[in-house]
Design a protein around this motif. Structure first.
Motif, PDB file in Angstrom:
ATOM      1  N   LEU A  43       0.832  -1.206   0.000  1.00 39.33           N
ATOM      2  CA  LEU A  43       0.000   0.000   0.000  1.00 39.33           C
ATOM      3  C   LEU A  43       0.867   1.256   0.000  1.00 39.33           C
ATOM      4  O   LEU A  43       0.528   2.256  -0.659  1.00 39.33           O
ATOM      5  CB  LEU A  43      -0.922  -0.004   1.226  1.00 39.33           C
ATOM      6  N   ASP A  44       1.996   1.228   0.709  1.00 41.17           N
ATOM      7  CA  ASP A  44       2.903   2.385   0.726  1.00 41.17           C
ATOM      8  C   ASP A  44       3.433   2.657  -0.672  1.00 41.17           C
ATOM      9  O   ASP A  44       3.554   3.811  -1.095  1.00 41.17           O
ATOM     10  CB  ASP A  44       4.076   2.125   1.677  1.00 41.17           C
ATOM     11  N   GLN A  45       3.761   1.602  -1.380  1.00 35.43           N
ATOM     12  CA  GLN A  45       4.244   1.739  -2.754  1.00 35.43           C
ATOM     13  C   GLN A  45       3.178   2.371  -3.645  1.00 35.43           C
ATOM     14  O   GLN A  45       3.475   3.249  -4.469  1.00 35.43           O
ATOM     15  CB  GLN A  45       4.634   0.366  -3.291  1.00 35.43           C
ATOM     16  N   MET A  46       1.921   1.951  -3.467  1.00 37.51           N
ATOM     17  CA  MET A  46       0.833   2.506  -4.267  1.00 37.51           C
ATOM     18  C   MET A  46       0.626   3.983  -3.963  1.00 37.51           C
ATOM     19  O   MET A  46       0.432   4.800  -4.875  1.00 37.51           O
ATOM     20  CB  MET A  46      -0.447   1.721  -4.001  1.00 37.51           C
ATOM     21  N   LEU A  58      -0.446  16.716  -1.813  1.00 37.31           N
ATOM     22  CA  LEU A  58       0.961  17.036  -2.015  1.00 37.31           C
ATOM     23  C   LEU A  58       1.135  18.548  -1.937  1.00 37.31           C
ATOM     24  O   LEU A  58       0.186  19.293  -2.160  1.00 37.31           O
ATOM     25  CB  LEU A  58       1.428  16.531  -3.390  1.00 37.31           C
ATOM     26  N   PRO A  59       2.326  19.032  -1.633  1.00 35.29           N
ATOM     27  CA  PRO A  59       3.555  18.288  -1.341  1.00 35.29           C
ATOM     28  C   PRO A  59       3.639  17.865   0.126  1.00 35.29           C
ATOM     29  O   PRO A  59       2.694  18.029   0.877  1.00 35.29           O
ATOM     30  CB  PRO A  59       4.635  19.314  -1.683  1.00 35.29           C
ATOM     31  N   HIS A  60       4.798  17.368   0.505  1.00 38.06           N
ATOM     32  CA  HIS A  60       5.142  17.028   1.881  1.00 38.06           C
ATOM     33  C   HIS A  60       4.196  15.968   2.463  1.00 38.06           C
ATOM     34  O   HIS A  60       3.721  16.090   3.589  1.00 38.06           O
ATOM     35  CB  HIS A  60       5.137  18.275   2.773  1.00 38.06           C
ATOM     36  N   ALA A  61       3.903  14.950   1.666  1.00 41.77           N
ATOM     37  CA  ALA A  61       3.080  13.848   2.152  1.00 41.77           C
ATOM     38  C   ALA A  61       3.949  12.822   2.869  1.00 41.77           C
ATOM     39  O   ALA A  61       5.139  12.664   2.568  1.00 41.77           O
ATOM     40  CB  ALA A  61       2.359  13.181   0.981  1.00 41.77           C
ATOM     41  N   ASP A  94      -4.903   8.627   8.693  1.00 37.04           N
ATOM     42  CA  ASP A  94      -4.439   9.781   7.911  1.00 37.04           C
ATOM     43  C   ASP A  94      -2.923   9.683   7.730  1.00 37.04           C
ATOM     44  O   ASP A  94      -2.177  10.577   8.088  1.00 37.04           O
ATOM     45  CB  ASP A  94      -4.826  11.095   8.586  1.00 37.04           C
ATOM     46  N   ALA A  95      -2.489   8.566   7.144  1.00 32.66           N
ATOM     47  CA  ALA A  95      -1.066   8.283   7.026  1.00 32.66           C
ATOM     48  C   ALA A  95      -0.322   9.332   6.205  1.00 32.66           C
ATOM     49  O   ALA A  95       0.867   9.555   6.413  1.00 32.66           O
ATOM     50  CB  ALA A  95      -0.852   6.901   6.414  1.00 32.66           C
ATOM     51  N   THR A 105       5.357   9.875  15.834  1.00 25.58           N
ATOM     52  CA  THR A 105       4.072  10.195  15.236  1.00 25.58           C
ATOM     53  C   THR A 105       3.028  10.245  16.335  1.00 25.58           C
ATOM     54  O   THR A 105       3.236   9.703  17.429  1.00 25.58           O
ATOM     55  CB  THR A 105       3.670   9.176  14.153  1.00 25.58           C
ATOM     56  N   THR A 106       1.918  10.906  16.064  1.00 25.17           N
ATOM     57  CA  THR A 106       0.801  10.949  17.010  1.00 25.17           C
ATOM     58  C   THR A 106      -0.389  10.220  16.398  1.00 25.17           C
ATOM     59  O   THR A 106      -0.639  10.315  15.194  1.00 25.17           O
ATOM     60  CB  THR A 106       0.389  12.394  17.333  1.00 25.17           C
ATOM     61  N   VAL A 107      -1.106   9.472  17.228  1.00 26.03           N
ATOM     62  CA  VAL A 107      -2.295   8.737  16.801  1.00 26.03           C
ATOM     63  C   VAL A 107      -3.305   8.754  17.935  1.00 26.03           C
ATOM     64  O   VAL A 107      -2.947   8.948  19.093  1.00 26.03           O
ATOM     65  CB  VAL A 107      -1.977   7.269  16.424  1.00 26.03           C
ATOM     66  N   PRO A 108      -4.586   8.542  17.636  1.00 25.97           N
ATOM     67  CA  PRO A 108      -5.561   8.376  18.714  1.00 25.97           C
ATOM     68  C   PRO A 108      -5.160   7.210  19.609  1.00 25.97           C
ATOM     69  O   PRO A 108      -4.668   6.181  19.141  1.00 25.97           O
ATOM     70  CB  PRO A 108      -6.867   8.077  17.964  1.00 25.97           C
ATOM     71  N   ALA A 109      -5.360   7.362  20.905  1.00 28.41           N
ATOM     72  CA  ALA A 109      -4.977   6.317  21.864  1.00 28.41           C
ATOM     73  C   ALA A 109      -5.696   5.011  21.585  1.00 28.41           C
ATOM     74  O   ALA A 109      -5.190   3.930  21.898  1.00 28.41           O
ATOM     75  CB  ALA A 109      -5.276   6.796  23.283  1.00 28.41           C
TER      76      ALA A 109
END
Length: 327
Positions: A43-46, A58-61, A94-95, A105-109
């Protein structure tokens, strides 16, 4: 300052670059995680190449939906976790804004779980996406039970390998499907009860042979495309097919009349459901404790070598084993 992987345009691995950014404070209900390692997923590659159906500003994704680390800070009104707790990320919805390709990184607990004590850091970084997809499809969706004959396509993939391990833990019988007979020994070692290689076998006949003429109780189709028609014929009447992938880009003919129950499955269907995630975490902990669940790691890269990690992914030399980047 901490390092983060970003990209400003879609393209090959070279569009990624490592930059330094200040840490972000977690808001109410969030945690900040000091990432120790993350896995590289298709998925990261896609997303990086611009072929993902997800909109990426974009930018800075940023990139990354999988990783492990230690709780570094707690936002206001966050309970049930402590600074220093080792955790696994279960979802990064929201990767592109705060993915796991970073030192923090921050994420919901609600989107972290305790890291099983029996997993090393690299294994913990690589276990969740493949495991939760296979578990969600087979257990939550298809209701897999002991004794079920389970046909698993793309068995050499990370999801396929996880599916075989989960089937064993339940007491089901995993039948692996691969395109190449050369992978037979590797798949048997990975847990397949038997292997059907489509380069020299007929899927329907082979499944009937291995199931005493009954057909598969459950089919996990990670490939889709025209080949799904043979999978439908290989299943027993009243069985279940779960379509949980799209490795074949060709259209999948819609089954007009079939005695099967057919589900379409995507992992976020359950990875954002706290109740199901608790069941997944309990199953994962039990499997790790018993030695039944263990991700296969291909190669570990350093964060500054993330471009090489993506090049390695695109070469396809990993044979479905996870590629991990240590931060």
């Amino acid at each position: 300052m901490p390092r983060v992987v970003v990209f400003d345009e879609f393209g090959g691995p070279d569009v990624m670059r490592v930059v330094e950014e200040p840490v972000v404070e977690p808001v109410a209900g969030e945690v900040r995680v000091r990432i120790e390692a993350f896995a590289v997923n298709p998925l990261d590659q896609m997303v990086r190449s611009g072929t993902s159906p997800v909109t990426v500003p974009l930018p800075h994704a940023r990139l990354g939906v999988e990783g492990t680390g230690v709780i570094d800070a707690l936002g206001p009104e966050t309970s049930g976790l402590e600074i220093g707790d080792p955790v696994i990320l279960t979802a990064v919805p929201d990767a592109s804004a705060r993915g796991s390709y970073a030192e923090y990184t921050t994420v919901p607990a609600s989107q972290v779980i305790a890291r099983p004590s029996g997993l090393g850091i690299t294994e913990a970084a690589a276990v969740w996406v493949a495991y939760s997809t296979a578990y969600g499809a087979l257990v939550e969706k298809a209701g897999m039970r002991p004794g079920d004959q389970v046909l698993i396509t793309a068995a050499s993939s990370a999801v396929g390998r996880a599916a075989m391990q989960i089937a064993h833990q339940i007491g089901a019988v995993p039948i692996a499907v691969t395109r190449h007979a050369a992978r037979t020994d590797d798949l048997l070692a990975a847990g397949a009860a038997t292997v059907i290689a489509t380069d020299n076998m007929d899927v329907v006949q082979a499944v009937r042979h291995h199931t005493g003429g009954n057909g598969a109780d459950i089919v996990l189709d990670i490939v889709m495309g025209p080949g799904q028609q043979d999978l439908l014929k290989a299943a027993r009447p009243g069985g279940t097919l779960v379509a949980a992938g799209f490795l074949d880009p060709r259209p999948t003919p819609f089954p007009r009349s079939t005695p099967l129950t057919i589900f379409s499955y995507r992992s976020f269907e359950h990875s954002l459901d706290g109740v199901v995630v608790k069941r997944m975490a309990a199953f994962l902990n039990a499997g790790v404790r018993l030695g039944a669940l263990r991700p296969a790691i291909d190669k570990v890269f350093a964060l500054n070598d993330v471009v090489e990690a993506h090049r390695h992914l695109e070469k396809g030399l990993h044979a479905g084993k996870k590629i991990v980047v240590a931060v």
